[in-house]
Design an enzyme around this catalytic site. Structure first.
Site, short mmCIF file in Angstrom:
data_model
loop_
_atom_site.label_atom_id
_atom_site.label_comp_id
_atom_site.label_asym_id
_atom_site.label_seq_id
_atom_site.Cartn_x
_atom_site.Cartn_y
_atom_site.Cartn_z
N ASP A 1 -10.91 14.68 6.95
CA ASP A 1 -10.01 15.77 7.35
C ASP A 1 -10.26 16.24 8.78
O ASP A 1 -9.65 17.20 9.25
CB ASP A 1 -10.15 16.96 6.39
CG ASP A 1 -11.57 17.49 6.32
OD1 ASP A 1 -12.43 16.99 7.09
OD2 ASP A 1 -11.84 18.40 5.52
N LYS B 1 -5.15 29.07 48.00
CA LYS B 1 -4.43 28.45 46.88
C LYS B 1 -3.66 29.49 46.08
O LYS B 1 -4.15 30.59 45.86
CB LYS B 1 -5.46 27.76 45.97
CG LYS B 1 -4.90 27.24 44.67
CD LYS B 1 -5.96 26.47 43.89
CE LYS B 1 -6.50 27.27 42.74
NZ LYS B 1 -7.43 26.52 41.90
N ARG C 1 -1.75 29.55 42.32
CA ARG C 1 -1.41 28.77 41.13
C ARG C 1 -0.05 29.19 40.61
O ARG C 1 0.18 30.35 40.33
CB ARG C 1 -2.50 28.94 40.06
CG ARG C 1 -2.24 28.07 38.84
CD ARG C 1 -3.44 27.95 37.92
NE ARG C 1 -4.51 27.09 38.40
CZ ARG C 1 -4.46 25.76 38.40
NH1 ARG C 1 -3.38 25.12 37.99
NH2 ARG C 1 -5.49 25.07 38.84
C1 R5P Z 1 -9.70 27.09 39.13
O1 R5P Z 1 -9.91 28.30 39.27
C2 R5P Z 1 -10.77 26.06 39.24
O2 R5P Z 1 -11.74 26.45 40.15
C3 R5P Z 1 -10.21 24.72 39.61
O3 R5P Z 1 -9.67 24.78 40.93
C4 R5P Z 1 -9.13 24.30 38.65
O4 R5P Z 1 -9.57 24.42 37.33
C5 R5P Z 1 -8.69 22.88 38.92
O5 R5P Z 1 -7.67 22.57 38.04
P1 R5P Z 1 -6.67 21.40 38.35
O6 R5P Z 1 -7.47 20.18 38.62
O7 R5P Z 1 -5.86 21.27 37.08
O8 R5P Z 1 -5.82 21.82 39.50
#
Ligand code: R5P
Length: 292
Positions: A35, A185, A187
């Site tokens: 399982d 950066k 996101r």
């Molecule tokens: C984010 O805060 C981390 O420091 C990395 O930059 C992130 O986890 C990288 O993720 P990915 O490779 O998916 O862009």
């Protein structure tokens, strides 16, 4: 007696740690039921032993296996139990970003605190998670290990992909006498990031971007592209924890990365830097007092 127990996700690292400590090594037995439930057994007596369990927690199922392994040590009457989770899962959900969310990093800390006396990890995503632990929490840096490899590659500039990661870049750069800086950066989603163009003094230089995690590779790929635009001669991608999900490494190659590497906090084709020395140094140093 000190005994090192290797979880299936970190056997080579556990072997290195045991060798450096001069301690016997036991591989935890792991089986899966039909399982999907996991079964763990330590095939050696642990009664009155000081046990060090080494097990990464990627993929996340390894976290559950680590908890089972620690609990087996507790049931077996170990005198002390140290959990070495070189990569600690769920550390990125370290606060409630939107109302209603689970605080995953806190639950992981609480669960580990039930079955061990100390938790050691490498380069936790944020130091703040320390406050969730009711047992001593050691966060070991991987900068010395990464620096050795970057020195070999004769890297001149170390870049962090965002301002939050600049301390790691600084720590590595200072060890090899390189320059350091960071990008900006934003996101957009779990797979899409934007890197703001910035004037960087990288033209004609060998540059490495150093991040804590390479997951989908989106962050690193965008950062590499930015460096190429800024005229870097050669670009490399380094991380502490290489998850390399899906086509992550192909993305990095396409973005121009010459060398791609991480540490053995997660074993894989790119984990060519060992954090064993840093872990052993921390394990054999004086342990900090638990949080009041
Ligand atoms: C984010 O805060 C981390 O420091 C990395 O930059 C992130 O986890 C990288 O993720 P990915 O490779 O998916 O862009």
């Amino acid at each position: 007696m000190t005994l090192v127990v290797a979880g299936e996700g970190s056997r080579p690292l556990a072997t290195e740690i045991a060798t450096r400590l001069g301690a016997p090594l036991v591989n935890a037995e792991l089986q899966s039921f039909p399982d999907g439930e996991d079964y763990v057994r330590i095939p050696a007596p642990v009664s009155n032993a000081d046990v060090i369990v080494v097990q990464t927690t990627y993929p996340p199922r390894r976290l559950w296996q680590l908890l089972l392994t620690l609990q087996a040590c507790k049931e077996g009457g170990a005198r002390s139990i140290k959990a070495v989770a070189p990569y600690l899962a769920y550390a990125r959900q370290d606060r409630i970003f939107k109302p209603g969310e689970a605080l995953s990093a806190k639950l992981v800390a609480q669960a580990l605190g039930l079955v061990c006396n100390l938790v050691l990890t490498v380069d936790a995503h944020k130091e703040d998670i320390r406050s969730f632990y009711n047992v001593p929490f050691i966060n070991v840096g991987a900068d010395a290990a990464l620096a050795q490899e970057l020195k070999r590659l004769k890297v001149q500039v170390i870049l962090a992909p965002d301002a939050g990661a600049v301390e790691r870049a600084r720590a590595v750069a200072e060890r090899i006498g390189a320059q350091f800086d960071h990008l900006e950066k934003k996101r957009i989603s779990s797979e899409v990031v934007e890197i703001t163009p910035k004037n960087l003094n990288v033209a004609g230089k060998s540059v490495c971007i150093v991040d804590d995690i390479i997951s989908t590779g989106g962050t690193m790929a965008k950062a590499l592209e930015q460096l190429k635009k800024n005229g870097a001669r050669e670009v490399h991608a380094a991380c502490v924890h290489g998850l390399f999900i899906g086509d992550a490494w192909q993305k990095l190659r396409k973005a121009g990365a010459l060398e791609i590497f991480g540490t053995n906090t997660i074993e894989g084709p790119f984990s060519r830097v060992s954090v064993a020395d840093a872990i052993v140094a921390a394990l054999t140093a004086k342990v900090p007092a638990p949080r009041a």
